[in-house]
Design an enzyme around this catalytic site. Structure first.
Site, PDB file in Angstrom:
ATOM      1  N   PRO A  90      26.461   0.409 -20.695  1.00  0.00           N
ATOM      2  CA  PRO A  90      27.483   0.291 -21.736  1.00  0.00           C
ATOM      3  C   PRO A  90      28.888   0.503 -21.183  1.00  0.00           C
ATOM      4  CG  PRO A  90      26.074   2.211 -22.117  1.00  0.00           C
ATOM      5  CD  PRO A  90      25.499   1.474 -20.961  1.00  0.00           C
ATOM      6  N   GLU A 117      20.443   8.904 -18.674  1.00  0.00           N
ATOM      7  CA  GLU A 117      21.914   8.847 -18.704  1.00  0.00           C
ATOM      8  C   GLU A 117      22.480   7.874 -17.662  1.00  0.00           C
ATOM      9  OE1 GLU A 117      23.781  10.475 -21.088  1.00  0.00           O
ATOM     10  OE2 GLU A 117      21.785  10.907 -21.876  1.00  0.00           O
ATOM     11  N   ARG A 159      19.711 -20.596 -19.727  1.00  0.00           N
ATOM     12  CA  ARG A 159      19.946 -21.830 -20.471  1.00  0.00           C
ATOM     13  C   ARG A 159      21.131 -22.626 -19.929  1.00  0.00           C
ATOM     14  NH1 ARG A 159      23.644 -21.379 -24.439  1.00  0.00           N
ATOM     15  NH2 ARG A 159      22.714 -22.801 -25.943  1.00  0.00           N
ATOM     16  N   ASP A 174      28.729 -24.896 -27.847  1.00  0.00           N
ATOM     17  CA  ASP A 174      28.321 -23.544 -28.247  1.00  0.00           C
ATOM     18  C   ASP A 174      29.532 -22.705 -28.615  1.00  0.00           C
ATOM     19  OD1 ASP A 174      25.719 -23.947 -27.625  1.00  0.00           O
ATOM     20  OD2 ASP A 174      25.728 -22.773 -25.774  1.00  0.00           O
TER      21      ASP A 174
HETATM   22  N1  ADE Z   1      22.237   0.073 -21.543  1.00  0.00           N
HETATM   23  C1  ADE Z   1      22.379   0.799 -22.669  1.00  0.00           C
HETATM   24  N2  ADE Z   1      23.240   0.230 -23.512  1.00  0.00           N
HETATM   25  C2  ADE Z   1      23.670  -0.926 -22.914  1.00  0.00           C
HETATM   26  C3  ADE Z   1      24.585  -1.943 -23.276  1.00  0.00           C
HETATM   27  N3  ADE Z   1      25.251  -1.921 -24.429  1.00  0.00           N
HETATM   28  N4  ADE Z   1      24.777  -2.952 -22.410  1.00  0.00           N
HETATM   29  C4  ADE Z   1      24.124  -2.985 -21.237  1.00  0.00           C
HETATM   30  N5  ADE Z   1      23.260  -2.045 -20.840  1.00  0.00           N
HETATM   31  C5  ADE Z   1      23.032  -1.019 -21.666  1.00  0.00           C
END
Ligand code: ADE
Length: 248
Positions: A90, A117, A159, A174
């Site tokens: 994230p 984590e 794709r 797209d």
């Molecule tokens: N791992 C946990 N959340 C994630 C996300 N939003 N994007 C990529 N990998 C992740």
């Protein structure tokens, strides 16, 4: 394209056997290898995590299994070649259509979905001395692990590979595709029957007038983008739509 995935949940990647990605594999357009990270552990519990230095909640993935896994994966490719390492997190850069396109141009990708984590930072730093590394996030939310993010990214990339989609034109318009419709969401689509549960298809689509149809589609795309993605509106460039209009 070759794709390696190193994970503690190989079964999470089983959807890569079906539908578009599965067919691309069967046709030899995609060569996918899923590896169990625990194959590079040597204790009876096959431990992949430990408590974080500095304290705090949760566990951190240990560097040793990841380091050995990456050594082994690199050894499996063509001599002298290294993959691009894609680290789902994230805290990565946003995984966009543009990034999907960029990654679709690489011959070999290796994904390292993490649990807990995350992975000890030194693994990413050390890998970056040997291969290109892209840390990528599929959105501003936190998943329980990176496996689902890998499924998302692999499908978006696959794709785009030559010959994978039946109709080579079908990703041209797209939502988010670079080009004339960049930054515009796709509008609504309809198929037969012309009337269903008392609802009819917009007349213009039955008119056979391709200029009118193109204009209507663009208006719908504008309306949808304004309603759902006002953040994209700021990026609209009049010139791109002007060009599309001249072509229509
Ligand atoms: N791992 C946990 N959340 C994630 C996300 N939003 N994007 C990529 N990998 C992740």
């Amino acid at each position: 394209m070759r794709i390696d995935v190193v994970t503690i949940f190989p079964e999470y990647l089983e959807p890569l056997n079906i539908s578009l990605v599965g067919k691309a594999r069967a046709r030899g357009q995609l060569d996918v290898h899923v590896h169990d990270l625990r194959d590079w552990t040597y204790d009876v519990h096959r431990t992949v995590d430990d408590s974080p230095y500095g304290g705090g909640p949760g566990m951190v993935m240990k560097p040793e299994p990841w380091g050995e896994a990456l050594d082994a994966v690199i050894g499996k490719g063509p001599a002298g070649e290294v993959p691009t390492l894609v680290v789902p997190t994230p805290s990565g850069r946003p995984f966009t259509q543009e990034l999907a396109q960029e990654l679709a141009g690489r011959p070999w990708l290796t994904f390292t979905p993490a649990r807990y984590e995350g992975i000890d930072r030194r693994v990413i730093e050390e890998a970056a001395t040997r291969m290109p590394v892209v840390e990528a996030s599929i959105g501003d939310y936190v998943l329980a692990g990176g496996e689902v993010a890998v499924l998302v990214m692999v499908e978006a990339i696959a794709r785009l590979l030559p010959g994978v989609l039946g109709n080579a034109e079908s990703h041209r318009d797209d939502s988010f595709a670079p080009g004339a419709m960049a930054d515009l969401l796709e509008g609504p689509v309809y198929t037969k029957p012309a009337e269903w549960r008392g609802r009819t298809v917009p007349d213009v689509l039955l008119s056979g007038n391709h200029g009118r149809i193109a204009r209507w589609r663009r208006e719908q795309a504008f309306a949808r983008t304004l309603a759902n993605r006002p953040d994209l509106v700021a990026r609209w460039q009049y010139g791109a739509f002007d060009k599309k209009e001249r072509e229509a």
